[in-house]
Design a protein around this motif. Structure first.
Motif, PDB file in Angstrom:
ATOM      1  N   UNK A  99      -1.658  -3.254  -1.091  1.00  0.00           N
ATOM      2  CA  UNK A  99      -1.332  -4.082  -2.064  1.00  0.00           C
ATOM      3  C   UNK A  99      -1.672  -5.484  -1.967  1.00  0.00           C
ATOM      4  N   UNK A 100      -1.337  -6.055  -0.716  1.00  0.00           N
ATOM      5  CA  UNK A 100      -1.782  -7.393  -0.339  1.00  0.00           C
ATOM      6  C   UNK A 100      -3.401  -7.612  -0.361  1.00  0.00           C
ATOM      7  N   UNK A 101      -3.949  -6.732   0.192  1.00  0.00           N
ATOM      8  CA  UNK A 101      -5.259  -6.849   0.069  1.00  0.00           C
ATOM      9  C   UNK A 101      -6.013  -6.600  -1.184  1.00  0.00           C
ATOM     10  N   UNK A 102      -5.402  -5.768  -2.151  1.00  0.00           N
ATOM     11  CA  UNK A 102      -6.012  -5.884  -3.384  1.00  0.00           C
ATOM     12  C   UNK A 102      -6.047  -7.083  -3.985  1.00  0.00           C
ATOM     13  N   UNK A 103      -4.878  -7.874  -3.702  1.00  0.00           N
ATOM     14  CA  UNK A 103      -4.799  -9.091  -4.467  1.00  0.00           C
ATOM     15  C   UNK A 103      -5.918  -9.996  -3.745  1.00  0.00           C
ATOM     16  N   UNK A 104      -5.873  -9.933  -2.438  1.00  0.00           N
ATOM     17  CA  UNK A 104      -6.732 -10.740  -1.725  1.00  0.00           C
ATOM     18  C   UNK A 104      -8.209 -10.493  -2.069  1.00  0.00           C
ATOM     19  N   UNK A 105      -8.618  -9.119  -1.949  1.00  0.00           N
ATOM     20  CA  UNK A 105     -10.151  -8.670  -2.029  1.00  0.00           C
ATOM     21  C   UNK A 105     -10.457  -8.639  -3.516  1.00  0.00           C
ATOM     22  N   UNK A 106      -9.624  -8.140  -4.340  1.00  0.00           N
ATOM     23  CA  UNK A 106     -10.043  -7.825  -5.649  1.00  0.00           C
ATOM     24  C   UNK A 106      -9.866  -8.606  -6.784  1.00  0.00           C
ATOM     25  N   UNK A 107      -8.656  -9.432  -6.768  1.00  0.00           N
ATOM     26  CA  UNK A 107      -8.382 -10.450  -7.735  1.00  0.00           C
ATOM     27  C   UNK A 107      -8.765 -11.819  -7.390  1.00  0.00           C
ATOM     28  N   UNK A 108      -8.493 -12.064  -6.130  1.00  0.00           N
ATOM     29  CA  UNK A 108      -8.883 -13.624  -5.893  1.00  0.00           C
ATOM     30  C   UNK A 108     -10.411 -13.926  -5.440  1.00  0.00           C
ATOM     31  N   UNK A 109     -10.786 -12.559  -4.471  1.00  0.00           N
ATOM     32  CA  UNK A 109     -12.128 -12.792  -3.888  1.00  0.00           C
ATOM     33  C   UNK A 109     -13.200 -12.447  -4.598  1.00  0.00           C
ATOM     34  N   UNK A 110     -13.883 -11.695  -4.168  1.00  0.00           N
ATOM     35  CA  UNK A 110     -15.370 -11.115  -4.473  1.00  0.00           C
ATOM     36  C   UNK A 110     -15.052 -10.321  -5.912  1.00  0.00           C
TER      37      UNK A 110
END
Ligand code: HDD
Ligand code: HEM
Ligand code: HEM
Lengths: 342, 442
Positions: A99-110
């Motif tokens: 979940x954390x990486x989804x926010x990091x990578x998919x919504x904040x990131x690229x």
């Protein structure tokens, strides 16, 4: 009130807050994945990203608060639960990482919006309650053995226990129900008619399973832990109150009015049930090995922790108020009219 | 299961510390850039702050994930230790959670309110609690770690902990040097990492003044914090000589107690004799006591089974060598850039700059491994051995594999997402966009 009671009440309150905010987060992820699956993605994604992205780290801290706090107030729990929960807790950690990486990578990131990722994120929202809730079953006793003074978990007994499975089902149903009721309100505030109708439907669908499994668990307990069952019955009026609040929420959602009030009633419903359950569990942290009295920390530490807690709240409450005012109660933000992301 | 628990702890902490260091240091860098931008009314610095902030969210998110993992793993892998330590050192751990709350809340607000306020200084102020929260969380966790190295604040009576004083436990003698060193290294490393990025952009052909400003600013900060780090590191050595002499002796292969001790750099050990090493006369006595005549306790004064592994020598040397190099390098850069020397714009010099970020991160790793392995065989020095603190669960091996996989994915994900994010939205493009928006408004 004794220090022990203050300690456990503080922890229970934060666990309750985590259950509510995390349910919203977990369920929203699942609905998002489901709507991507059925090609309705555009209806929900925007709302989910606007509400969840700024607050998920705060949600996570509620969880950290609980496990750090319980070791602080009741250090012996580290020995019993720490030793036995290695596998389920590690699985939960991996799911939290998804979940954390989804926010990091998919919504904040690229903005990696790969479908597989959306599904994984959505599924992790259902698997997390399933991975975390067996702790409640374990705390009822009967699944942990002491071998040579070292606790170990009897996986076979746990996985064949109807009690464990009912708790798992309840946790999943409750996550979806809580989340759907909240999102109905949020979508309505955002003025998004289509999304409101969609999540409203989900709320009605998941109301039934939630209440049926919750009642079922009470009956499971009669066989599994008669002592706990008896003290549950002593608190019947709290469960009755909880049920009335539940009816209130369903009624309002059904009639399509006062979604805000409906959500407040839902919080009340879970609050009463959660505290009635907790109170009936008293004084055990783990039947029959551990009570809040024999696992409690020393007095000077307890007082220090309570002082730190009060000071911490003084810092926390105004900040949380600010956060909610900006992201939950700000009309323009909720409607997606203003985007000030870095 | 002590060995497996140690491996998993080591893995999780080493991974978390990368993100934690950035989490502590970068908010200060963003703050400085944004402040300079507001003061000088220079769009470049503001954009610098904004672009750093965008990358920062991603590292924070991974930091939160790995931090949650280590937080839970402490109880999962070291239940016996946490049961005992919980009675004495729970206070700073608990306070740390409030620091997390504070940081997470204001970070959410800061990120989602760019340009929302008329007065930019208001937005800048929102960053202050983020930087304070991050620094506070590292201070609290370092306090816990200090306690493990120099426990105090309780008595043991018939195996029971009595007379517990949470405040005394919090302020163990290891705290001042440890906290200061951890903070200054986090700032130093973050500055070098950001300098590396700027140097890399310059090497990749972008000759924009934006990157030059970024490079000069971060290198100046890196110099300041490198010097601070070296000074505080010297105090850390004095702390060790006083309170954990076995760690210092093992780090220096110092066997016989004596004054006028020499500092041994690198080399290999044959029996008790270091071979092929660089020897600096008197330097160990000076590191330990400030004077050449200082007496440094040797390893032979300790019971055989309480001596830390001797390979920590290399960890210590790695850290110190890198510290010296980075301080020297940033000094040359700053003087060179200021006096207009041409070497600092040479290609090879730029590549050295690119290298400095990873080197600083390596020094952090070496430093932590040095303190933690150097505390062995103790988990709580003098009270509990590491093997007594570990879990009795038999499934740690499987968890090692699972978490190793997770960290590989998270690590690769971070790099891919960050580089993609910046590649898609290069500075030149963003600057041009902001110009045109501004033009339209006027
Ligand atoms: C960028 C990273 C970095 C750099 C350049 C240095 N250090 Fe360091 N050092 C650390 C990063 C670090 C650390 C990761 O922050 C440690 C590990 C635990 C701690 O308290 O700080 C540490 C620990 C540490 C200790 C052990 C403290 C203890 O166990 O309580 C000593 C004696 C030193 N350092 C000394 C130095 C000296 C003399 C340096 C000379 C320049 C130096 N360090 C550079
Ligand atoms: C045993 C060691 C450690 C434990 C148990 C630990 C625990 C945690 C936890 C639970 C989180 C997540 C908090 C959240 O949910 O927001 C976290 C994040 C964080 N930790 Fe650690 N931590 C450790 C070491 C460190 C060290 C050494 C530092 C600093 C030097 C540090 C600095 C941070 C920071 C700044 C964050 C916030 C996320 C970020 O900005 O990257 N931690 N840590
Ligand atoms: C603050 C940042 C910290 C870092 C980066 C760090 C790093 C490490 C490393 C690299 C090891 C492996 C040493 C070995 O295997 O020999 C280790 C071991 C360990 N650390 Fe730390 N540590 C930190 C703080 C803490 C704190 C705050 C705690 C507990 C509250 C802790 C508990 C342990 C334990 C239980 C072990 C296993 C025993 C051992 O092998 O040393 N550490 N740590």
């Amino acid at each position: 009130m004794t220090l022990e009671i203050i300690g456990i009440s503080v922890l229970w309150l934060f666990l309750f807050l985590y259950v509510i905010v995390a349910s919203i987060d977990f369920g929203a992820g699942f609905f998002n994945a489901y709507s991507a699956f059925s090609d309705k993605q555009h209806i929900l994604t925007g709302i989910i990203q606007r509400y969840l992205s700024p607050v998920w780290e705060v949600t996570n801290v509620f969880f950290v608060f609980f496990f750090v706090g319980i070791i602080g107030f009741f250090p012996q729990t580290a020995f019993y639960y720490g030793t036995t929960l290695l596998v389920p807790a590690s699985i939960a950690l991996i799911l939290l990482a998804v979940r954390g990486s989804y926010y990091a990578f998919a919504t904040y990131g690229a903005k990696i919006n790969h479908r597989g990722y959306i599904y994984m994120y959505g599924l992790s929202g259902l698997m997390l309650p399933a991975a975390l809730s067996p702790v409640l079953a374990i705390s009822e006793g009967g699944f942990m053995r002491l071998e040579g003074g070292q606790p170990s978990l009897d996986y076979w007994a746990l996985f064949t226990s109807p009690l464990m499975w009912s708790i798992v089902v309840l946790s999943i149903a409750a996550v979806l129900y809580i989340s759907a009721v909240f999102l109905t309100w949020y979508a309505w505030k955002a003025g998004d008619e289509k999304a409101t109708q969609l999540v409203r439907k989900y709320a009605l669908v998941w109301a039934g399973p939630t209440i049926v499994t919750a009642t079922g668990i009470i009956f499971e307990l009669r066989g599994h832990n008669p002592e706990h069952y008896a003290s549950l019955l002593d608190l019947w009026w709290m469960f009755a109150l909880s049920f009335l609040l539940f009816l209130g929420t369903v009624f309002l959602i059904w009639k399509k009015r006062n979604y805000g009030l409906a959500f407040i009633l839902l919080v009340g419903q879970f609050f009463t049930a959660f505290f009635a359950y907790g109170a009936s569990h008293y004084p055990y942290l783990l039947y029959p090995h551990l009570t809040i009295y024999d696992s409690f920390t020393n007095e000077s530490m307890a007082i220090a922790l309570i002082i730190a807690f009060i000071a911490g709240l003084g810092l926390l409450l105004p900040s949380l108020y600010l956060l909610f005012r900006l992201f939950l109660f700000d009309k323009d933000y909720v409607k997606g009219k203003s985007d000030y992301h870095a | 299961m002590a060995l497996q628990s140690r491996i998993l702890t080591l893995m999780t902490l080493s991974f978390h510390i990368i993100y934690a260091t950035i989490g502590v240091g970068v908010p200060l860098m963003i703050m400085i850039a944004q402040w300079v931008g507001i003061r000088k009314n220079d769009e470049h610095y503001i954009l610098l702050a904004r672009r750093w902030a965008r990358g920062f969210v991603i590292t924070v998110a991974v930091g939160v994930v790995t931090g949650t993992a280590i937080g839970l793993q402490l109880s999962l892998l070291w239940p016996n230790f946490m049961q005992m330590a919980g009675n004495v050192i729970a206070l700073p751990l608990f306070m740390e959670v409030f620091a997390f709350f504070f940081e997470a809340i204001f970070l959410g607000i800061y990120l989602y309110t760019w340009d929302r306020f008329e007065d930019q200084r208001k937005h800048f102020l929102l960053l202050v609690p983020v930087a304070l929260g991050a620094a506070a969380s590292s201070v609290f966790i370092t306090i816990v770690n200090s306690f493990m190295n120099a426990p105090q604040g309780f008595d043991v009576l018939n195996g029971e902990l009595v007379n517990v004083s949470p405040l005394l436990a919090m302020f163990s003698p290891a705290v001042p040097t440890k906290v200061a060193h951890v903070l200054s290294t986090a700032f130093m490393t973050s500055a070098f990492v950001l300098a590396s990025i700027a140097a890399f952009r310059l090497l990749r052909g972008s000759n924009h003044i934006y990157h030059k400003k970024a490079l000069f600013l971060t290198m100046k900060l890196a110099l300041i914090f490198s010097v601070a780090t070296a000074i505080i590191g010297d105090f850390s050595g004095k702390y060790l000589a006083e309170y954990q002499p076995e760690k210092l002796a093992a780090a220096e292969w110092h066997f016989e107690t004596g004054s006028e001790a020499e500092l041994v750099l690198f080399g290999v050990l044959e029996g008790e004799e270091p071979k092929y090493a660089i020897r600096i006369p008197y330097a160990l006595s000076i590191l330990a006591h400030g004077v050449p005549s200082g007496e440094v306790i040797g390893l032979n004064d300790f019971p055989e089974d309480e001596i830390p592994p001797l390979w920590i020598h290399y960890l210590f040397d790695t850290m110190v060598t890198l510290g010296m190099w980075l301080a020297f390098f940033s000094f040359v850069y700053v003087i060179g850039a200021w006096r207009g020397w041409s070497i600092v714009t040479r290609k090879w010099f730029r590549w050295l700059t690119v290298l400095s970020g990873p080197l600083a991160m390596l020094a952090i790793q070496a430093g932590w491994w040095f303190t933690e392995v150097g505390r062995q065989p103790w988990i709580l020095r003098g009270y509990m051995k590491t093997s007594e603190g570990a879990t009795t669960s038999g499934q740690v091996d499987l968890m090692i594999v699972m978490f190793a996989g997770l960290y590989v994915i998270l690590g690769i994900g971070t790099v891919v997402v960050l580089s993609r994010m910046y590649k898609r939205n290069p500075v030149e493009k963003e600057l041009a966009q902001r110009e045109s928006v501004k033009g339209g408004e006027e």
